[in-house]
Motif scaffolding. Structure first.
Motif, PDB file in Angstrom:
ATOM      1  N   ALA A 317     -15.230  19.929  29.704  1.00  0.00           N
ATOM      2  CA  ALA A 317     -16.015  18.542  29.749  1.00  0.00           C
ATOM      3  C   ALA A 317     -16.007  17.701  30.564  1.00  0.00           C
ATOM      4  N   HIS A 318     -15.585  18.207  31.737  1.00  0.00           N
ATOM      5  CA  HIS A 318     -15.649  17.203  33.595  1.00  0.00           C
ATOM      6  C   HIS A 318     -17.090  17.917  34.481  1.00  0.00           C
ATOM      7  N   ASP A 319     -17.598  19.264  33.646  1.00  0.00           N
ATOM      8  CA  ASP A 319     -19.131  20.430  33.784  1.00  0.00           C
ATOM      9  C   ASP A 319     -17.866  21.149  34.845  1.00  0.00           C
ATOM     10  N   ASP A 398     -20.715  26.205  24.235  1.00  0.00           N
ATOM     11  CA  ASP A 398     -21.736  25.275  24.157  1.00  0.00           C
ATOM     12  C   ASP A 398     -22.062  24.387  25.810  1.00  0.00           C
ATOM     13  N   ALA A 399     -21.216  25.128  26.674  1.00  0.00           N
ATOM     14  CA  ALA A 399     -21.581  24.187  27.495  1.00  0.00           C
ATOM     15  C   ALA A 399     -23.116  24.937  28.405  1.00  0.00           C
ATOM     16  N   GLY A 400     -23.439  25.808  27.432  1.00  0.00           N
ATOM     17  CA  GLY A 400     -24.097  26.834  28.456  1.00  0.00           C
ATOM     18  C   GLY A 400     -24.033  27.909  29.231  1.00  0.00           C
ATOM     19  N   VAL A 401     -22.858  28.208  29.048  1.00  0.00           N
ATOM     20  CA  VAL A 401     -22.394  29.837  30.094  1.00  0.00           C
ATOM     21  C   VAL A 401     -22.824  30.834  28.828  1.00  0.00           C
ATOM     22  N   PRO A 402     -23.080  32.252  28.737  1.00  0.00           N
ATOM     23  CA  PRO A 402     -23.528  33.310  27.651  1.00  0.00           C
ATOM     24  C   PRO A 402     -22.252  34.199  27.705  1.00  0.00           C
ATOM     25  N   GLU A 403     -21.805  34.396  27.432  1.00  0.00           N
ATOM     26  CA  GLU A 403     -21.032  35.488  26.960  1.00  0.00           C
ATOM     27  C   GLU A 403     -21.019  36.702  27.705  1.00  0.00           C
ATOM     28  N   GLY A 404     -20.474  37.337  28.048  1.00  0.00           N
ATOM     29  CA  GLY A 404     -19.939  38.504  28.711  1.00  0.00           C
ATOM     30  C   GLY A 404     -20.225  39.923  28.506  1.00  0.00           C
ATOM     31  N   GLU A 405     -20.486  40.696  28.848  1.00  0.00           N
ATOM     32  CA  GLU A 405     -20.644  42.225  28.505  1.00  0.00           C
ATOM     33  C   GLU A 405     -18.811  41.772  27.528  1.00  0.00           C
ATOM     34  N   TYR A 406     -18.652  41.728  27.827  1.00  0.00           N
ATOM     35  CA  TYR A 406     -16.969  42.488  27.130  1.00  0.00           C
ATOM     36  C   TYR A 406     -16.209  41.181  26.225  1.00  0.00           C
ATOM     37  N   SER A 407     -16.248  39.326  26.205  1.00  0.00           N
ATOM     38  CA  SER A 407     -15.612  38.649  26.297  1.00  0.00           C
ATOM     39  C   SER A 407     -16.072  38.166  24.551  1.00  0.00           C
ATOM     40  N   TRP A 408     -16.980  38.212  24.230  1.00  0.00           N
ATOM     41  CA  TRP A 408     -17.059  38.385  22.383  1.00  0.00           C
ATOM     42  C   TRP A 408     -16.710  39.289  21.985  1.00  0.00           C
TER      43      TRP A 408
END
Length: 638
Positions: A317-319, A398-408
């Motif tokens: 929330a604070h970047d 939602d903050a714009g950080v894409p999922e990594g190869e394994y995170s999803w």
């Protein structure tokens, strides 16, 4: 010796400041005594444990003779503690800090005389392994340097103290340093170099300083079987430590005292994050009691998935998405393997075995026993945990950080874990040690887990069985409304089997399950105010008299619960109530901006493990909620 200090009174928690190198977190009192230190990690055995007993259990007190503290502070945007002392003859400034680094653990104490003349004294008592091993101490000279030091060894651990030499308490003597007179009381049996073969129980020394003079001491931990380390250079370490913290905190703008408090809380969350592994400890301490003199004393030096997830939400929330990514990588490592092995908490590097035991030889803070290390709650099932993690990882997306190869893939596995345990009772967010129950908060968090899975597929294009998750989500909603809401009382309940309320119900709107101003939620808040809010306006977690937790005794109000109430007030239109309560809670932080887990308004003392990540993230969210509510109101009125 222990009998001589049996009447020692515990230093109030509000008198302590935290130091951190993002590896460990010692506590130093206003009077200059480091009473808690674990090297090299937060969860390592202590080398100073006076916090949980008395000075004989280990401490390092550095203070001017007959001095008084006239001020202390953290240097702006850092965890470098500066304490100013005044005596009848002069003034000194003591600077305490730990330089962040991956290769070495150092504790630096710098003393500068700024006026007159002052005599500085030390009382150093090293007690390895939770006071179960006293060290053998000898004098050493570091090859290739002019550094003289004292090496204290016990089993696998060693501490090297560099700086003007201290001496065994029983064998003090005169040994001048170049440019500085060292004054010691001579022992008739002492000898200048008589460290060899002695088990050191206490090291002391007195060092006169005049205006413009300074002295530095560096305590460095290393494995006893390794070669002697080179202690940190104090001046260079101070510069590097300042740069590290200032750089990290520079993205937070500070316009007033309120912003300063939020910044300090964000920095506490950073300070409790292990720099190498990304694990976030709930607190750097163990066994600080939830009731003075009571037995509700737990070890918080581990990484709870829930606490860490909520911390990550506050940082995002604070970047501060970099810290969130670090934790996501930690999570991938910790939860790897069989889904049946998912735990609610882990060690800092993802360790799974955290056996709980008691240290009977320690007297406990304010006589609160037992003193525990390890945490048996690691074996509990708590239904809310996966939902907390899914909400945090959704916030990262939602903050714009894409999922990594394994995170999803990890998240899909977590949802399978939820599905496999859909009908399983748990012990709840507060780690009840009674019978397992269906806690409404936990069931709603399971709903939130599936809800975030559906969102990820429908809104962000990730692959997954959204229809199945939607069905499970809808089934949980129907079940919760049928079994977890009491129409007669117009309130959600603590569990399906009782009509009690629980402060964790204040988290339901945060998940999106119900709106903050929904009549069902407002009815629940009214009951929480009646049943859990004490006369000073603070909330208890639940009524301990109900007996559901399986524990003896009671506890003080939990700060995070009251911060949740601030959030609820702010987002349901009670902005004045939210503002007043937040102002009250802000006053409970100590002079350097730290919160413990609880607050006793009767004695006006902080209680529970300290400083507490839960409390600080709760403050950040509450402050953000009040700010947002005021801005929204102003926008509507314009």
């Amino acid at each position: 010796m222990r009998d001589q200090v049996a009447e020692h009174l515990s230093t109030p928690l509000e008198e302590y400041a935290l130091l951190s190198d993002m590896g460990t977190g010692p506590l130093v009192s206003r009077e200059g005594s480091i009473d808690w230190l674990c090297f090299p990690r937060f969860d390592s055995p202590s080398v100073f444990a006076a916090l949980l007993g008395n000075p004989e259990d280990g401490r390092w007190k550095l203070s001017p003779v007959n001095g008084e503290v006239i001020s202390r502070r953290y240097l702006p945007r850092t965890f470098i503690l500066e304490t100013t002392w005044r005596t009848a003859t002069g003034t000194v400034v003591v600077t305490d800090f730990l330089p962040p680094g991956d290769t070495q653990s150092d504790l630096v104490r710098r003393v500068e005389c700024v006026s007159g003349t002052v005599e500085v004294e030390h009382d150093l008592r090293i007690r390895f392994d939770y006071v179960r091993a006293k060290p053998w101490t000898r004098r050493v000279d570091l090859d290739g340097t002019d550094i003289r030091g004292l090496l204290s060894v016990a089993g696998p651990d060693a501490l090297l103290l560099a700086g003007p030499l201290l001496h065994p308490y029983e064998e003090q003597q005169v040994e001048p340093q170049a440019g500085m007179e060292e004054r010691h009381e001579a022992s008739p049996e002492g000898h200048a170099d008589d460290y060899q073969g002695a088990v050191s129980t206490r090291l002391t020394g007195q060092f006169p300083l005049s205006a413009g003079e300074s002295a530095d001491w560096v305590l460095t931990w290393h494995p006893s079987h390794d070669e002697l380390p080179t202690p940190a250079d104090p001046a260079a370490a101070l510069e590097a430590t300042t740069a590290f913290w200032v750089d990290w905190s520079s993205r937070v703008e500070v316009h007033d005292q309120h912003d300063q408090a939020v910044l300090r809380s964000l920095m506490v969350l950073r300070a409790l994050t292990h720099g190498r592994t990304g694990g976030i400890v709930a607190a750097p301490t163990t066994s600080l009691p939830e009731e003075f003199g009571g037995s509700r004393n737990w070890d918080y030096r581990y990484t709870w998935l829930r606490d860490a997830a909520l911390t990550i939400e506050a940082l995002i929330a604070h970047d501060f998405t970099d810290g969130a990514l670090h934790w996501r990588n930690w999570l991938l490592r910790a939860v790897a393997g069989d889904l049946d092995q998912v735990q609610i908490m882990y060690g800092i590097a993802g360790e799974r075995q955290l056996p709980e035991s008691e240290l009977q030889h320690l007297g406990g803070y304010e006589g609160s026993k037992p003193v525990r290390i390890g945490n048996g709650a690691a074996g509990q099932y708590q239904a809310d945990v996966i939902g907390e993690v899914m909400l945090a990882l959704a916030a990262l997306r939602d903050a714009g950080v894409p999922e990594g190869e394994y995170s999803w893939g990890l998240q899909k596995n977590l949802l399978r874990f939820c599905e496999q345990n859909l009908d399983r009772k748990g012990h709840g967010i507060w780690e009840m040690r009674g019978e397992a129950e269906y806690f409404v908060h936990g069931r709603v968090m399971m709903w939130a887990a599936f809800d975030q899975g559906v969102r990820a597929v429908e809104e962000q294009g990730l692959e997954g069985p959204a229809e199945r998750w939607r069905g499970l989500r809808d089934r949980l909603r129907e079940e919760i409304m049928d079994r977890g809401f009491n129409d007669e009382l117009n309130s959600f309940t603590q569990t399906y089997s009782n009509t009690e309320v629980d402060a964790s119900l204040l988290q339901l709107p945060h998940t999106g399950f119900v709106a903050y101003d929904d009549p069902k939620m407002l009815g629940t808040v009214a009951r929480i105010e009646t049943d859990l809010q004490e006369e000073h306006g603070l909330l208890h977690r639940y009524r301990t008299a109900s007996g559901l937790d399986g524990l003896e005794g009671h506890e003080y109000p939990f700060l995070i619960c009251t911060f949740w109430l601030v959030e609820q007030y702010a987002f349901s239109g009670r902005i004045e109530d939210a503002t007043a309560l937040l102002d009250q809670l802000t006053s409970y932080a100590n002079d350097v901006g730290l919160y413990a887990e609880e607050y006793d308004p009767v004695s006006a003392r902080l209680a529970g493990n300290f400083p507490q990540a839960f409390s600080h993230l709760g403050f950040i969210r509450a402050a953000d909620a009040v700010t947002k509510a005021k801005l929204d109101l102003r926008s509507r009125l314009e």
